[in-house]
Write a protein that holds these residues in place. Structure first.
Motif, PDB file in Angstrom:
ATOM      1  N   MET A 159       0.887  -1.166   0.000  1.00 39.72           N
ATOM      2  CA  MET A 159       0.000   0.000   0.000  1.00 39.72           C
ATOM      3  C   MET A 159       0.921   1.212   0.000  1.00 39.72           C
ATOM      4  O   MET A 159       1.689   1.432   0.936  1.00 39.72           O
ATOM      5  CB  MET A 159      -0.892  -0.025   1.242  1.00 39.72           C
ATOM      6  N   ILE A 160       0.870   1.979  -1.085  1.00 37.90           N
ATOM      7  CA  ILE A 160       1.845   3.039  -1.312  1.00 37.90           C
ATOM      8  C   ILE A 160       1.156   4.383  -1.427  1.00 37.90           C
ATOM      9  O   ILE A 160       0.217   4.560  -2.212  1.00 37.90           O
ATOM     10  CB  ILE A 160       2.657   2.756  -2.597  1.00 37.90           C
ATOM     11  N   VAL A 161       1.618   5.344  -0.633  1.00 38.98           N
ATOM     12  CA  VAL A 161       1.185   6.732  -0.767  1.00 38.98           C
ATOM     13  C   VAL A 161       2.295   7.472  -1.501  1.00 38.98           C
ATOM     14  O   VAL A 161       3.439   7.503  -1.044  1.00 38.98           O
ATOM     15  CB  VAL A 161       0.926   7.386   0.604  1.00 38.98           C
ATOM     16  N   SER A 162       1.977   8.038  -2.645  1.00 40.57           N
ATOM     17  CA  SER A 162       2.997   8.727  -3.436  1.00 40.57           C
ATOM     18  C   SER A 162       2.355   9.776  -4.326  1.00 40.57           C
ATOM     19  O   SER A 162       1.217   9.622  -4.784  1.00 40.57           O
ATOM     20  CB  SER A 162       3.767   7.721  -4.299  1.00 40.57           C
ATOM     21  N   HIS A 163       3.111  10.866  -4.575  1.00 37.49           N
ATOM     22  CA  HIS A 163       2.679  11.879  -5.539  1.00 37.49           C
ATOM     23  C   HIS A 163       3.275  11.607  -6.919  1.00 37.49           C
ATOM     24  O   HIS A 163       2.976  12.319  -7.872  1.00 37.49           O
ATOM     25  CB  HIS A 163       3.116  13.275  -5.073  1.00 37.49           C
ATOM     26  N   SER A 164       4.131  10.601  -7.011  1.00 34.86           N
ATOM     27  CA  SER A 164       4.839  10.326  -8.256  1.00 34.86           C
ATOM     28  C   SER A 164       4.014   9.411  -9.161  1.00 34.86           C
ATOM     29  O   SER A 164       3.859   8.218  -8.884  1.00 34.86           O
ATOM     30  CB  SER A 164       6.194   9.669  -7.960  1.00 34.86           C
ATOM     31  N   ALA A 165       3.496   9.980 -10.248  1.00 36.78           N
ATOM     32  CA  ALA A 165       2.692   9.186 -11.182  1.00 36.78           C
ATOM     33  C   ALA A 165       3.531   8.063 -11.791  1.00 36.78           C
ATOM     34  O   ALA A 165       3.056   6.937 -11.950  1.00 36.78           O
ATOM     35  CB  ALA A 165       2.127  10.081 -12.280  1.00 36.78           C
ATOM     36  N   ALA A 222      -8.684   1.129 -11.728  1.00 32.46           N
ATOM     37  CA  ALA A 222      -7.425   0.976 -12.465  1.00 32.46           C
ATOM     38  C   ALA A 222      -6.528   2.191 -12.246  1.00 32.46           C
ATOM     39  O   ALA A 222      -7.003   3.325 -12.162  1.00 32.46           O
ATOM     40  CB  ALA A 222      -7.714   0.787 -13.946  1.00 32.46           C
ATOM     41  N   ILE A 223      -5.217   1.961 -12.191  1.00 30.00           N
ATOM     42  CA  ILE A 223      -4.276   3.017 -11.823  1.00 30.00           C
ATOM     43  C   ILE A 223      -4.292   4.178 -12.816  1.00 30.00           C
ATOM     44  O   ILE A 223      -4.224   5.351 -12.408  1.00 30.00           O
ATOM     45  CB  ILE A 223      -2.844   2.448 -11.657  1.00 30.00           C
ATOM     46  N   ASP A 224      -4.400   3.903 -14.120  1.00 26.04           N
ATOM     47  CA  ASP A 224      -4.419   4.992 -15.103  1.00 26.04           C
ATOM     48  C   ASP A 224      -5.638   5.882 -14.914  1.00 26.04           C
ATOM     49  O   ASP A 224      -5.544   7.116 -14.984  1.00 26.04           O
ATOM     50  CB  ASP A 224      -4.396   4.421 -16.530  1.00 26.04           C
ATOM     51  N   ALA A 225      -6.781   5.268 -14.664  1.00 27.43           N
ATOM     52  CA  ALA A 225      -8.002   6.042 -14.441  1.00 27.43           C
ATOM     53  C   ALA A 225      -7.904   6.831 -13.133  1.00 27.43           C
ATOM     54  O   ALA A 225      -8.370   7.964 -13.048  1.00 27.43           O
ATOM     55  CB  ALA A 225      -9.210   5.112 -14.416  1.00 27.43           C
ATOM     56  N   ALA A 226      -7.283   6.222 -12.117  1.00 27.54           N
ATOM     57  CA  ALA A 226      -7.118   6.902 -10.828  1.00 27.54           C
ATOM     58  C   ALA A 226      -6.264   8.156 -10.979  1.00 27.54           C
ATOM     59  O   ALA A 226      -6.550   9.209 -10.383  1.00 27.54           O
ATOM     60  CB  ALA A 226      -6.494   5.954  -9.809  1.00 27.54           C
TER      61      ALA A 226
END
Length: 249
Positions: free
Chosen positions: A209-215, A238-242
């Motif tokens: 579980m990762i909190v990051s601002h880096s796309a 999905a990550i791209d949609a997120a």
């Protein structure tokens, strides 16, 4: 360790209707404070709701990014999962051994050496002394601070703290790894080394579980993204949609 299949994977992290409040004291002048003290009136505080009825689950072996703007509640969510904070409403459940990189150098004692802090931090994360001794050389080698390992950590830079903290955490026999922005600290080669190690752990079936601002980072490591805005989950998919939702105002 092999990644569980969708048919056999059990939830590793579950949040059921989780809410969290913090007291937010209003700023008062000395005169106002003194008058209240004379009148024996209590200092009023306002409650700020950091999380509002948050629910989601993460399956064993899944790598999920939790994203949001500053103050959205994402780091509070991570601290709930790690056990650093307790919810005021709802429940947080985890399965297996959890290791967290929540704050750079958290769990380190400034007056102890790097060597002593490796054993201290490893014990906090649930490692036995024998486990730590067996992996000590690997921990130090990965951190790249071997020449400073017997120096008191109060003399370490924030980057050195992060290197040693990350190295200890990834050498724990863990089931769930929590990461909160700490990989933004340090030089580019070490960040690349950390990302490579996280990819390896994901392939081995470690739940992350990762909190990051880096796309770029979350696209490399995660297939799913949870977006939190003003303490509420507004997207889970999905990550791209997120990432697209995250960019919306």
């Amino acid at each position: 360790m092999t990644r569980p299949t969708s048919a056999t994977a059990q939830p590793a992290i579950v949040l059921n209707h989780v809410s969290k409040w913090f007291n937010k004291r209003s700023t008062r002048s000395f005169k106002e404070t003194f008058i209240n003290w004379v009148k024996r009136e209590p200092v009023r505080s306002q409650q700020f709701q950091a999380l509002k009825d948050v629910s989601f689950s993460i399956a064993e072996g899944e790598s999920v990014a939790v994203m949001g703007l500053n103050g959205s509640g994402k780091s509070t969510t991570l601290k709930m999962v790690s056990g650093v904070m307790q919810p005021d409403g709802g429940e947080v459940l985890t399965r297996g051994r959890v290791a967290g990189l929540i704050e750079v150098g958290a769990g380190f004692h400034p007056d102890l050496t790097g060597r002593e802090n490796v054993f201290l931090n490893a014990a906090i994360l649930g490692m036995s002394e024998k486990e730590t001794k067996d992996r000590f050389d690997e921990i130090v080698e990965f951190s790249g601070i071997g020449e400073f390992i017997d120096q008191e950590v109060k003399h370490y830079s924030s980057g050195m703290f992060m290197r040693l903290a990350f190295s200890v955490a990834i050498h724990v026999e863990l089931d769930v790894l929590l990461v909160d922005e700490v990989l933004s600290v340090g030089d580019a080669p070490f960040r690349a080394k950390c990302n490579a190690k996280l990819k390896e752990m994901a392939q081995e079936g470690i739940t992350m579980m990762i909190v990051s601002h880096s796309a770029g980072q979350v696209k490399e490591l995660c297939t799913r993204g949870i977006v939190i805005r003003k303490g509420e989950v507004i997207f889970d998919g999905a990550i791209d949609a997120a990432l697209e939702v995250l960019e919306q105002k």
